[in-house]
Design a protein around this motif. Structure first.
Motif, PDB file in Angstrom:
ATOM      1  N   LEU A 197      47.647  36.911  33.446  1.00 39.96           N
ATOM      2  CA  LEU A 197      47.717  37.944  34.476  1.00 39.96           C
ATOM      3  C   LEU A 197      48.963  38.779  34.269  1.00 39.96           C
ATOM      4  CD1 LEU A 197      45.938  38.674  36.927  1.00 39.96           C
ATOM      5  CD2 LEU A 197      47.501  37.329  38.332  1.00 39.96           C
ATOM      6  N   ASP A 198      48.766  40.099  34.102  1.00 41.55           N
ATOM      7  CA  ASP A 198      49.895  41.020  33.940  1.00 41.55           C
ATOM      8  C   ASP A 198      50.618  41.263  35.246  1.00 41.55           C
ATOM      9  OD1 ASP A 198      50.285  41.589  31.332  1.00 41.55           O
ATOM     10  OD2 ASP A 198      49.706  43.687  31.436  1.00 41.55           O
ATOM     11  N   ASN A 199      49.847  41.471  36.292  1.00 45.12           N
ATOM     12  CA  ASN A 199      50.435  41.724  37.599  1.00 45.12           C
ATOM     13  C   ASN A 199      49.472  41.273  38.675  1.00 45.12           C
ATOM     14  OD1 ASN A 199      48.814  44.147  36.729  1.00 45.12           O
ATOM     15  ND2 ASN A 199      49.161  44.684  38.868  1.00 45.12           N
ATOM     16  N   GLY A 200      50.011  40.888  39.804  1.00 45.84           N
ATOM     17  CA  GLY A 200      49.173  40.479  40.912  1.00 45.84           C
ATOM     18  C   GLY A 200      48.924  41.641  41.850  1.00 45.84           C
ATOM     19  N   GLY A 201      48.895  41.346  43.126  1.00 47.17           N
ATOM     20  CA  GLY A 201      48.712  42.411  44.105  1.00 47.17           C
ATOM     21  C   GLY A 201      47.263  42.834  44.228  1.00 47.17           C
ATOM     22  N   GLN A 202      47.092  44.089  44.665  1.00 44.80           N
ATOM     23  CA  GLN A 202      45.759  44.576  44.979  1.00 44.80           C
ATOM     24  C   GLN A 202      44.898  44.766  43.743  1.00 44.80           C
ATOM     25  OE1 GLN A 202      45.673  48.421  46.851  1.00 44.80           O
ATOM     26  NE2 GLN A 202      43.627  48.134  47.692  1.00 44.80           N
ATOM     27  N   THR A 203      45.505  45.158  42.641  1.00 44.95           N
ATOM     28  CA  THR A 203      44.721  45.447  41.433  1.00 44.95           C
ATOM     29  C   THR A 203      45.285  44.667  40.248  1.00 44.95           C
ATOM     30  OG1 THR A 203      46.102  47.383  41.001  1.00 44.95           O
ATOM     31  CG2 THR A 203      44.051  47.750  42.202  1.00 44.95           C
ATOM     32  N   PRO A 204      44.991  43.379  40.151  1.00 44.24           N
ATOM     33  CA  PRO A 204      45.499  42.589  39.029  1.00 44.24           C
ATOM     34  C   PRO A 204      44.912  43.054  37.704  1.00 44.24           C
ATOM     35  CG  PRO A 204      43.887  41.337  40.283  1.00 44.24           C
ATOM     36  CD  PRO A 204      44.150  42.586  41.057  1.00 44.24           C
ATOM     37  N   VAL A 205      45.695  42.919  36.652  1.00 39.94           N
ATOM     38  CA  VAL A 205      45.267  43.263  35.303  1.00 39.94           C
ATOM     39  C   VAL A 205      45.389  42.021  34.437  1.00 39.94           C
ATOM     40  CG1 VAL A 205      45.762  44.636  33.241  1.00 39.94           C
ATOM     41  CG2 VAL A 205      45.913  45.682  35.505  1.00 39.94           C
ATOM     42  N   GLY A 206      44.306  41.637  33.791  1.00 37.12           N
ATOM     43  CA  GLY A 206      44.311  40.499  32.892  1.00 37.12           C
ATOM     44  C   GLY A 206      44.298  40.961  31.444  1.00 37.12           C
TER      45      GLY A 206
ATOM     46  N   VAL B  63      42.496  43.624  24.385  1.00 40.82           N
ATOM     47  CA  VAL B  63      41.510  43.602  25.465  1.00 40.82           C
ATOM     48  C   VAL B  63      42.224  43.384  26.797  1.00 40.82           C
ATOM     49  CG1 VAL B  63      39.460  42.474  26.418  1.00 40.82           C
ATOM     50  CG2 VAL B  63      39.701  42.734  23.929  1.00 40.82           C
ATOM     51  N   ALA B  64      41.945  44.254  27.740  1.00 36.31           N
ATOM     52  CA  ALA B  64      42.468  44.132  29.099  1.00 36.31           C
ATOM     53  C   ALA B  64      41.320  44.345  30.073  1.00 36.31           C
ATOM     54  CB  ALA B  64      43.586  45.146  29.348  1.00 36.31           C
ATOM     55  N   PHE B  65      41.489  43.885  31.291  1.00 38.59           N
ATOM     56  CA  PHE B  65      40.460  44.068  32.319  1.00 38.59           C
ATOM     57  C   PHE B  65      41.117  44.035  33.686  1.00 38.59           C
ATOM     58  CE2 PHE B  65      40.758  39.555  31.408  1.00 38.59           C
ATOM     59  CZ  PHE B  65      40.827  38.973  32.670  1.00 38.59           C
ATOM     60  N   GLY B  66      40.403  44.512  34.676  1.00 40.75           N
ATOM     61  CA  GLY B  66      40.933  44.522  36.024  1.00 40.75           C
ATOM     62  C   GLY B  66      39.836  44.504  37.058  1.00 40.75           C
ATOM     63  N   TYR B  67      40.196  44.157  38.269  1.00 37.99           N
ATOM     64  CA  TYR B  67      39.234  44.093  39.367  1.00 37.99           C
ATOM     65  C   TYR B  67      40.008  44.130  40.678  1.00 37.99           C
ATOM     66  CZ  TYR B  67      40.711  39.241  39.979  1.00 37.99           C
ATOM     67  OH  TYR B  67      41.463  38.122  40.201  1.00 37.99           O
ATOM     68  N   TRP B  68      39.300  44.316  41.763  1.00 38.31           N
ATOM     69  CA  TRP B  68      39.893  44.233  43.093  1.00 38.31           C
ATOM     70  C   TRP B  68      39.367  42.974  43.776  1.00 38.31           C
ATOM     71  CZ3 TRP B  68      39.162  49.961  45.000  1.00 38.31           C
ATOM     72  CH2 TRP B  68      40.177  50.734  44.437  1.00 38.31           C
ATOM     73  N   PRO B  69      40.201  41.959  43.928  1.00 41.21           N
ATOM     74  CA  PRO B  69      39.716  40.742  44.583  1.00 41.21           C
ATOM     75  C   PRO B  69      39.472  40.972  46.066  1.00 41.21           C
ATOM     76  CG  PRO B  69      42.076  40.596  44.162  1.00 41.21           C
ATOM     77  CD  PRO B  69      41.591  41.858  43.493  1.00 41.21           C
ATOM     78  N   ASP B  70      38.572  40.204  46.608  1.00 37.16           N
ATOM     79  CA  ASP B  70      38.321  40.227  48.052  1.00 37.16           C
ATOM     80  C   ASP B  70      39.621  39.854  48.763  1.00 37.16           C
ATOM     81  OD1 ASP B  70      37.590  39.647  50.691  1.00 37.16           O
ATOM     82  OD2 ASP B  70      35.577  39.034  50.083  1.00 37.16           O
ATOM     83  N   SER B  71      39.995  40.648  49.750  1.00 38.50           N
ATOM     84  CA  SER B  71      41.259  40.400  50.457  1.00 38.50           C
ATOM     85  C   SER B  71      41.266  39.054  51.175  1.00 38.50           C
ATOM     86  CB  SER B  71      41.537  41.525  51.456  1.00 38.50           C
ATOM     87  OG  SER B  71      40.474  41.618  52.404  1.00 38.50           O
ATOM     88  N   ASP B  72      40.083  38.527  51.464  1.00 39.10           N
ATOM     89  CA  ASP B  72      40.003  37.238  52.148  1.00 39.10           C
ATOM     90  C   ASP B  72      39.971  36.069  51.181  1.00 39.10           C
ATOM     91  OD1 ASP B  72      39.921  38.480  54.647  1.00 39.10           O
ATOM     92  OD2 ASP B  72      37.741  38.732  54.551  1.00 39.10           O
ATOM     93  N   ALA B  73      39.860  36.360  49.890  1.00 35.69           N
ATOM     94  CA  ALA B  73      39.779  35.279  48.903  1.00 35.69           C
ATOM     95  C   ALA B  73      41.175  34.727  48.620  1.00 35.69           C
ATOM     96  CB  ALA B  73      39.156  35.798  47.606  1.00 35.69           C
TER      97      ALA B  73
END
Length: 330
Positions: free
Chosen positions: A81-90, A52-62
């Protein structure tokens, strides 16, 4: 042995794809084209376990957060967390069966991270049940949804992959992406002339490239206009002196043609690599490349054979290395 073909089905807010190698994926997406997704992947065979994996785009101000996970109703499922940045993947690293059971029976699911994103569970159980059926898991201890007492050993093993023979490399002296003169036999074709005019208008120049495939065959690409993030090419084969021009037949899982609404010898963002003898295409659904279609063909000595195809119809921030693979070969 499991016998399968690539197939994709829609189940309300979820979609499911099974590849020709028996691997299956189920995807749930955030509503209204928001950037959020959950993926369940399951290889074929009795020993396979769901991932199971998932992803989202966090608010840039968060504020940044390393604490991510899924929440289904009142139950929390921590992830790494697989990777950070603009599109993290959990990813859920623990046993995923309790999570899948919760998805099948739950009312609501939320991605938790620096920000939160709801993902519908409407259709999740039906998508997973379809995967059970496609992989021959119904009534076994390994089923995602409809488990039973049948042993794991009764689940079919993966089918053998098709083999594509790749022709040997050949010297490319005099060929390449610059300084190429299109044979008169190709320039005389009406659609090629239209492409060259479109390329000039788009500022691409002649947009002609070539490659030697073997002593008898030359590959030609003609740029045919471009947009913000997509460049179109027409592909042709000729003899070494330009004789006997013919369009390249590029066949995908849906049949002839890399793009169903364009000519069969057309690619979007196509390129030929003489080192690997492969022609690839990446038709982007939008500029960041989180949706569209990826295809690769190999030169066998007499044709280009499809070796890999993956696609993503939802522009929800899914990295292309996590897209479902409809077709792959040895």
């Amino acid at each position: 042995m499991l016998q399968t073909r690539s197939e994709t089905r829609q189940f309300r807010d979820w979609s499911a794809t099974c590849s020709n190698d028996g691997t299956c994926w189920a995807f749930g997406f955030a509503p209204d084209f928001a950037a959020g997704w959950v993926r369940i992947a399951l290889p074929p065979g009795p020993d396979a376990r769901p991932e199971v994996a998932f992803g989202y785009w966090p608010d840039s101000d968060a504020p940044a957060s390393t604490a991510v996970g899924l929440q289904i109703d009142d139950r929390a499922f921590p992830a790494t967390l697989d990777n950070g940045g603009q599109t993290p993947v959990g990813r859920i690293r623990s046993d995923t069966i309790p999570l899948i059971d919760a998805m099948a029976q739950g009312r609501s699911m939320t991605i938790k991270g620096a920000t939160t994103q709801a993902v519908s569970l409407n259709g999740a159980a039906a998508a997973l049940l379809w995967i059970d059926e496609k992989q021959g898991r119904l009534g076994t201890t390994t089923a995602l949804i409809r488990r039973g007492d049948r042993p794991a050993s009764s689940v079919p093993v993966a089918p053998p992959l098709p083999t594509v023979p790749v022709a040997p490399r050949i010297d490319q002296t005099g060929f390449g992406d610059s300084g190429q003169t299109l044979p008169a036999t190709l320039r005389a074709r009406r659609e090629v002339g239209d492409c060259l005019k479109e390329s000039q208008m788009s500022g691409i120049g002649d947009g002609v490239s070539s490659a030697r495939l073997d002593a008898r065959t030359v590959l030609w690409a003609v740029a045919c206009g471009s947009g913000a993030y997509n460049l179109t090419h027409f592909w042709y084969l000729t003899g070494p002196d330009g004789r006997e021009p013919r369009p390249v037949a590029l066949v995908g899982t849906a049949g002839p043609g890399a793009n169903p609404v364009m000519a069969d010898n057309t690619t979007i963002n196509g390129a030929y690599d003489p080192e690997t003898r492969t022609l690839s295409a990446f038709a982007k659904g939008r500029g960041i490349g989180d949706c569209g279609a990826l295809q690769t063909w190999a030169w066998t000595g007499d044709r280009f054979a499809l070796t890999r195809e993956s696609s993503m119809g939802n522009c929800a921030g899914v990295p292309n290395d996590l897209w479902p693979v409809a077709w792959r070969t040895r």
